[in-house]
Design an enzyme around this catalytic site. Structure first.
Site, mmCIF file in Angstrom:
data_model
loop_
_atom_site.group_PDB
_atom_site.id
_atom_site.type_symbol
_atom_site.label_atom_id
_atom_site.label_comp_id
_atom_site.label_asym_id
_atom_site.label_seq_id
_atom_site.Cartn_x
_atom_site.Cartn_y
_atom_site.Cartn_z
ATOM 1 N N MET A 273 50.190 28.711 1.809
ATOM 2 C CA MET A 273 50.597 27.688 1.309
ATOM 3 C C MET A 273 52.056 27.125 2.412
ATOM 4 S SD MET A 273 51.811 27.434 -2.864
ATOM 5 C CE MET A 273 51.988 29.165 -2.827
ATOM 6 N N VAL A 274 51.140 26.250 2.875
ATOM 7 C CA VAL A 274 52.135 24.990 4.336
ATOM 8 C C VAL A 274 53.322 25.084 3.322
ATOM 9 C CG1 VAL A 274 52.564 22.876 5.580
ATOM 10 C CG2 VAL A 274 49.880 23.863 5.185
ATOM 11 N N ASN B 89 39.488 31.576 -5.916
ATOM 12 C CA ASN B 89 40.520 30.105 -5.828
ATOM 13 C C ASN B 89 40.389 28.751 -5.690
ATOM 14 O OD1 ASN B 89 42.219 28.948 -2.781
ATOM 15 N ND2 ASN B 89 42.824 29.590 -4.602
ATOM 16 N N LYS C 238 38.480 33.724 4.768
ATOM 17 C CA LYS C 238 38.870 32.861 2.883
ATOM 18 C C LYS C 238 37.826 31.002 3.366
ATOM 19 C CE LYS C 238 42.508 30.138 0.294
ATOM 20 N NZ LYS C 238 42.222 28.428 0.191
ATOM 21 N N CYS D 248 40.383 25.223 4.937
ATOM 22 C CA CYS D 248 41.076 24.490 5.021
ATOM 23 C C CYS D 248 40.561 22.399 5.056
ATOM 24 C CB CYS D 248 41.759 24.155 6.597
ATOM 25 S SG CYS D 248 43.050 23.183 6.752
#
Length: 315
Positions: free
Chosen positions: A32-33, A214, A156, A114
Site C-alpha cells: 500500500m502506497v 485479493n 500481482k 496498479c
C-alpha cells in the site's frame, strides 16, 4: 552494493513458500502506497499476519539513486518474511533491484496490477497484463541471475475481460518459474464493482503453483469465505487491514490494545506525524462517533493525539 559472497550468505533466510505448504490460509498484508511501511508491518505481524509486502517501489529509481533506496526501503531483523514489490518494465533493471534487496528480504513481487494513470503511462503496473512475454522474460531473468533458490519471485495482477488471456499470462509466468500469483479479481477499469471471485477460482484451477486472492476482504470471516469460494492458497488484504490491523487475529474492529501497540511502535520507529495520524484515523473509523472524528481528524501534533487518546480511551 553488498559483495556477491556476503549476499549469497545473507540471502539464506526464510522461504515464504513454506507458508503455502503449511496447509493454512496464508494471511498477507498488501503493498500500500505510503502505508505498508516498516512500522505498520511490525504492527500487523503482532496480530497473525503471515507475510508482508512493502509499498510499490519504482525499480529504475531504486537502482539509480541511493537516496531513493534509503527513503523507499527500511527493514529490520523482525520484519520477515518480507516481499519487496517493484514497478518495472525492463528485465535487467528488475534483476538489479532484486539483487540489491536480496540480502534483506525473502522475495520480490512484480506489480502487474496498479491501474493508476501515471503507472500505466510509464509502462508499469496493470499494462503488463497485456505483455505476457515481457512478464515471462522478467521472471526468467531473476530466476537465472539470483542464485538463491529460496528467494521468491511473484507477480500481482488484475484480470482481463476475456479470462483466457489472464490464464495464458499466469501459465506463461508459471513456466518461467514464478513462485505464486496474486490475483486482484477486478479488471483495470473496475474500481468499486464486486470482485470476480469466480475468475480467481478458474485461475487457481488452471495453475499448479499457489494463487492468492485479493479484493474486498474486510474480516477474518471474509478471508475464510473467499478461500472457500476460490480455493486460493492465501488472501491479501489492503483497506481491511488499514481499518483493523488486528483483523487476521479475528477481531471485528480495532481493539484498544492494538491502538496502544501502534502508538508504541510508531513512536519507536520515528514515524512521521501525518502517517502516524492517518493510520489512527483509519483504525478508529468504526469506533468513534461523528463528533469525535471532527475533533480527532484535525489534531495537528503528536502530543495532541497522545493527549486525546489518553483522555478518551485511556491509551
Amino acid at each position: 552494493m553488498v559483495g556477491d559472497i556476503t549476499e549469497t550468505k545473507q540471502c539464506q533466510r526464510k522461504d515464504p513458500m513454506d507458508l503455502f505448504h503449511s496447509g493454512q490460509i496464508v494471511k498477507i498484508c498488501a503493498p500500500m502506497v505510503r502505508y505498508s511501511k516498516l512500522a505498520f508491518r511490525t504492527l500487523v505481524r503482532k496480530y497473525s499476519c503471515d507475510l508482508c509486502y512493502t509499498p510499490m517501489i519504482v525499480a529504475a529509481d531504486f537502482v539509480r539513486s541511493a537516496k531513493a533506496r534509503d527513503s523507499e526501503f527500511t527493514t529490520n531483523k523482525g520484519d520477515h518474511p518480507l516481499i519487496v514489490q517493484f514497478a518495472a518494465k525492463e528485465a535487467q533493471v528488475l534483476c538489479d533491484a532484486a539483487r540489491i534487496v536480496c540480502p534483506f528480504a525473502d522475495g520480490i513481487d512484480l506489480n502487474c496490477g496498479c491501474p493508476q494513470r501515471w503507472a500505466m503511462a510509464e509502462g508499469y503496473g496493470a499494462c503488463l497484463i497485456n505483455k505476457p512475454e515481457l512478464v515471462q522474460d522478467m521472471v526468467r531473468h531473476i530466476r537465472n541471475q539470483i542464485e538463491n533458490p529460496r528467494f521468491s519471485v511473484s507477480i500481482k495482477i488484475r484480470i482481463h475481460e476475456d479470462l483466457k488471456r489472464t490464464v495464458d499470462l499466469c501459465q506463461k509466468a508459471e513456466a518461467a518459474g514464478v513462485s505464486w500469483i496474486t490475483v486482484h479479481g477486478r479488471s483495470v477499469e473496475e474500481r468499486h464493482q464486486p470482485v470476480h471471485y469466480d475468475a480467481i477460482k478458474i485461475i487457481k484451477q488452471s495453475m499448479s503453483i499457489p494463487v492468492v486472492a485479493n479484493g474486498d476482504i474486510k474480516t477474518l470471516k471474509d478471508a475464510k469465505n473467499v478461500h472457500h469460494l476460490t480455493g486460493a492458497d492465501g488472501v491479501m488484504v489492503a483497506r481491511g487491514l488499514l481499518a483493523n490491523p488486528a483483523m487476521f487475529a479475528g477481531y471485528e474492529e480495532t481493539p484498544l490494545n492494538c491502538i496502544q501497540d501502534w502508538v508504541d511502535i510508531a513512536l519507536e520507529h520515528g514515524t512521521p506525524f501525518t502517517c502516524f495520524h492517518h493510520h489512527l484515523m483509519y483504525m478508529m473509523e468504526r469506533i468513534t462517533s461523528k463528533q469525535e472524528k471532527k475533533v480527532f481528524n484535525v489534531l495537528s501534533s503528536t502530543s495532541a493525539v497522545l493527549d486525546y487518546l489518553n483522555n478518551y480511551y485511556g491509551v
